[in-house]
Motif scaffolding. Sequence first.
Motif, PDB file in Angstrom:
ATOM      1  N   LEU A 102     -16.579 -14.357  25.943  1.00 16.93           N
ATOM      2  CA  LEU A 102     -16.360 -14.945  27.269  1.00 16.93           C
ATOM      3  C   LEU A 102     -17.227 -16.189  27.481  1.00 16.93           C
ATOM      4  O   LEU A 102     -16.772 -17.200  28.022  1.00 16.93           O
ATOM      5  N   ALA A 103     -18.476 -16.122  27.032  1.00 17.58           N
ATOM      6  CA  ALA A 103     -19.373 -17.273  27.157  1.00 17.58           C
ATOM      7  C   ALA A 103     -18.856 -18.442  26.316  1.00 17.58           C
ATOM      8  O   ALA A 103     -18.880 -19.594  26.761  1.00 17.58           O
ATOM      9  N   ALA A 104     -18.360 -18.141  25.127  1.00 14.20           N
ATOM     10  CA  ALA A 104     -17.799 -19.199  24.271  1.00 14.20           C
ATOM     11  C   ALA A 104     -16.615 -19.865  24.957  1.00 14.20           C
ATOM     12  O   ALA A 104     -16.497 -21.097  24.967  1.00 14.20           O
ATOM     13  N   ARG A 105     -15.744 -19.065  25.527  1.00 13.80           N
ATOM     14  CA  ARG A 105     -14.572 -19.610  26.224  1.00 13.80           C
ATOM     15  C   ARG A 105     -15.005 -20.509  27.374  1.00 13.80           C
ATOM     16  O   ARG A 105     -14.430 -21.578  27.606  1.00 13.80           O
ATOM     17  N   GLY A 106     -16.045 -20.097  28.082  1.00 17.27           N
ATOM     18  CA  GLY A 106     -16.573 -20.906  29.172  1.00 17.27           C
ATOM     19  C   GLY A 106     -17.114 -22.249  28.707  1.00 17.27           C
ATOM     20  O   GLY A 106     -17.170 -23.207  29.475  1.00 17.27           O
ATOM     21  N   LEU A 107     -17.494 -22.321  27.433  1.00 17.85           N
ATOM     22  CA  LEU A 107     -17.987 -23.575  26.856  1.00 17.85           C
ATOM     23  C   LEU A 107     -16.886 -24.351  26.137  1.00 17.85           C
ATOM     24  O   LEU A 107     -17.152 -25.349  25.466  1.00 17.85           O
ATOM     25  N   GLY A 108     -15.642 -23.857  26.253  1.00 13.84           N
ATOM     26  CA  GLY A 108     -14.526 -24.539  25.619  1.00 13.84           C
ATOM     27  C   GLY A 108     -14.325 -24.195  24.155  1.00 13.84           C
ATOM     28  O   GLY A 108     -13.603 -24.883  23.445  1.00 13.84           O
ATOM     29  N   LEU A 109     -14.966 -23.131  23.692  1.00  9.54           N
ATOM     30  CA  LEU A 109     -14.848 -22.702  22.296  1.00  9.54           C
ATOM     31  C   LEU A 109     -13.852 -21.554  22.174  1.00  9.54           C
ATOM     32  O   LEU A 109     -13.768 -20.700  23.053  1.00  9.54           O
ATOM     33  N   GLY A 110     -13.134 -21.523  21.082  1.00 13.28           N
ATOM     34  CA  GLY A 110     -12.197 -20.443  20.824  1.00 13.28           C
ATOM     35  C   GLY A 110     -12.829 -19.406  19.909  1.00 13.28           C
ATOM     36  O   GLY A 110     -13.647 -19.727  19.049  1.00 13.28           O
ATOM     37  N   THR A 111     -12.476 -18.153  20.114  1.00 13.82           N
ATOM     38  CA  THR A 111     -12.953 -17.045  19.281  1.00 13.82           C
ATOM     39  C   THR A 111     -11.797 -16.096  19.014  1.00 13.82           C
ATOM     40  O   THR A 111     -10.747 -16.175  19.651  1.00 13.82           O
ATOM     41  N   CYS A 112     -12.027 -15.184  18.103  1.00 15.14           N
ATOM     42  CA  CYS A 112     -11.051 -14.145  17.809  1.00 15.14           C
ATOM     43  C   CYS A 112     -11.810 -12.957  17.235  1.00 15.14           C
ATOM     44  O   CYS A 112     -12.516 -13.094  16.230  1.00 15.14           O
ATOM     45  N   LEU A 113     -11.707 -11.817  17.866  1.00 12.93           N
ATOM     46  CA  LEU A 113     -12.379 -10.614  17.371  1.00 12.93           C
ATOM     47  C   LEU A 113     -11.615 -10.080  16.166  1.00 12.93           C
ATOM     48  O   LEU A 113     -10.413  -9.822  16.240  1.00 12.93           O
ATOM     49  N   THR A 114     -12.297  -9.940  15.044  1.00 15.52           N
ATOM     50  CA  THR A 114     -11.693  -9.325  13.870  1.00 15.52           C
ATOM     51  C   THR A 114     -12.611  -8.209  13.384  1.00 15.52           C
ATOM     52  O   THR A 114     -13.821  -8.244  13.620  1.00 15.52           O
ATOM     53  N   THR A 115     -12.031  -7.253  12.719  1.00 15.91           N
ATOM     54  CA  THR A 115     -12.820  -6.172  12.125  1.00 15.91           C
ATOM     55  C   THR A 115     -12.761  -6.254  10.606  1.00 15.91           C
ATOM     56  O   THR A 115     -13.003  -5.270   9.919  1.00 15.91           O
ATOM     57  N   VAL A 116     -12.450  -7.428  10.077  1.00 18.93           N
ATOM     58  CA  VAL A 116     -12.392  -7.613   8.629  1.00 18.93           C
ATOM     59  C   VAL A 116     -13.749  -7.326   7.993  1.00 18.93           C
ATOM     60  O   VAL A 116     -13.817  -6.964   6.822  1.00 18.93           O
ATOM     61  N   ALA A 117     -14.824  -7.441   8.754  1.00 15.93           N
ATOM     62  CA  ALA A 117     -16.155  -7.122   8.231  1.00 15.93           C
ATOM     63  C   ALA A 117     -16.226  -5.663   7.794  1.00 15.93           C
ATOM     64  O   ALA A 117     -16.947  -5.327   6.858  1.00 15.93           O
ATOM     65  N   ASN A 118     -15.485  -4.790   8.462  1.00 15.07           N
ATOM     66  CA  ASN A 118     -15.464  -3.372   8.083  1.00 15.07           C
ATOM     67  C   ASN A 118     -14.813  -3.188   6.720  1.00 15.07           C
ATOM     68  O   ASN A 118     -15.259  -2.378   5.914  1.00 15.07           O
ATOM     69  N   VAL A 119     -13.741  -3.911   6.470  1.00 14.92           N
ATOM     70  CA  VAL A 119     -12.988  -3.784   5.222  1.00 14.92           C
ATOM     71  C   VAL A 119     -13.785  -4.344   4.045  1.00 14.92           C
ATOM     72  O   VAL A 119     -13.784  -3.776   2.959  1.00 14.92           O
ATOM     73  N   CYS A 120     -14.468  -5.460   4.280  1.00 17.37           N
ATOM     74  CA  CYS A 120     -15.209  -6.146   3.209  1.00 17.37           C
ATOM     75  C   CYS A 120     -16.719  -5.957   3.352  1.00 17.37           C
ATOM     76  O   CYS A 120     -17.486  -6.801   2.880  1.00 17.37           O
ATOM     77  N   GLU A 121     -17.142  -4.863   3.978  1.00 17.92           N
ATOM     78  CA  GLU A 121     -18.556  -4.706   4.317  1.00 17.92           C
ATOM     79  C   GLU A 121     -19.490  -4.826   3.109  1.00 17.92           C
ATOM     80  O   GLU A 121     -20.474  -5.550   3.146  1.00 17.92           O
ATOM     81  N   GLY A 122     -19.181  -4.139   2.014  1.00 15.58           N
ATOM     82  CA  GLY A 122     -20.061  -4.176   0.846  1.00 15.58           C
ATOM     83  C   GLY A 122     -20.233  -5.579   0.301  1.00 15.58           C
ATOM     84  O   GLY A 122     -21.358  -6.043   0.058  1.00 15.58           O
ATOM     85  N   LYS A 123     -19.139  -6.288   0.099  1.00 20.50           N
ATOM     86  CA  LYS A 123     -19.194  -7.645  -0.446  1.00 20.50           C
ATOM     87  C   LYS A 123     -19.889  -8.594   0.520  1.00 20.50           C
ATOM     88  O   LYS A 123     -20.672  -9.449   0.113  1.00 20.50           O
ATOM     89  N   LEU A 124     -19.598  -8.444   1.813  1.00 20.52           N
ATOM     90  CA  LEU A 124     -20.198  -9.318   2.815  1.00 20.52           C
ATOM     91  C   LEU A 124     -21.706  -9.084   2.911  1.00 20.52           C
ATOM     92  O   LEU A 124     -22.488 -10.031   3.009  1.00 20.52           O
ATOM     93  N   LYS A 125     -22.124  -7.820   2.860  1.00 13.85           N
ATOM     94  CA  LYS A 125     -23.559  -7.503   2.895  1.00 13.85           C
ATOM     95  C   LYS A 125     -24.271  -8.118   1.690  1.00 13.85           C
ATOM     96  O   LYS A 125     -25.355  -8.686   1.827  1.00 13.85           O
ATOM     97  N   ASP A 126     -23.670  -7.992   0.514  1.00  6.16           N
ATOM     98  CA  ASP A 126     -24.266  -8.572  -0.689  1.00  6.16           C
ATOM     99  C   ASP A 126     -24.370 -10.084  -0.566  1.00  6.16           C
ATOM    100  O   ASP A 126     -25.408 -10.674  -0.877  1.00  6.16           O
ATOM    101  N   LEU A 127     -23.307 -10.724  -0.116  1.00  3.49           N
ATOM    102  CA  LEU A 127     -23.264 -12.176   0.015  1.00  3.49           C
ATOM    103  C   LEU A 127     -24.331 -12.703   0.974  1.00  3.49           C
ATOM    104  O   LEU A 127     -24.988 -13.699   0.717  1.00  3.49           O
ATOM    105  N   LEU A 128     -24.507 -11.992   2.095  1.00  5.79           N
ATOM    106  CA  LEU A 128     -25.426 -12.448   3.142  1.00  5.79           C
ATOM    107  C   LEU A 128     -26.810 -11.813   3.078  1.00  5.79           C
ATOM    108  O   LEU A 128     -27.687 -12.154   3.871  1.00  5.79           O
TER     109      LEU A 128
END
Length: 107
Positions: free
Chosen positions: A43-69
């Motif tokens: 909501l705060a992003a939208r108020g600043l004119g920024l677009g967002t999209c909630l995704t749960t892809v982090a759940n699917v790729c959690e192991g790889k994403l954790k390793d990467l970051l």
Amino acid sequence: MPALIVVGYDRSGMPYSWDGIFRAFAEETVYTGVMPAVQNLMLAARGLGLGTCLTTVANVCEGKLKDLLGVPQAVQLVALIPLGYPTEPFRPRRRMPAGEKTHHDCW
């Protein structure tokens, strides 16, 4: 410049009682504790004119994403939120009347 926001929940500090009562609610706590913050961020992003999209892809790729970051094992990844300026301006949305999806005393 577009960005990706990775949202995580640090389980290492979760309070567990001696009888384990909180352990039964561990999964629900992750989402009920994090999603209100995610909504406020979006909501705060939208108020600043920024677009967002909630995704749960982090759940699917959690192991790889954790390793990467380099995310610690105790942190559960909950959401991945793309953030950036939209290519077209925001327009008013047509909302469905609540009565079309509201049920009383039965489905």
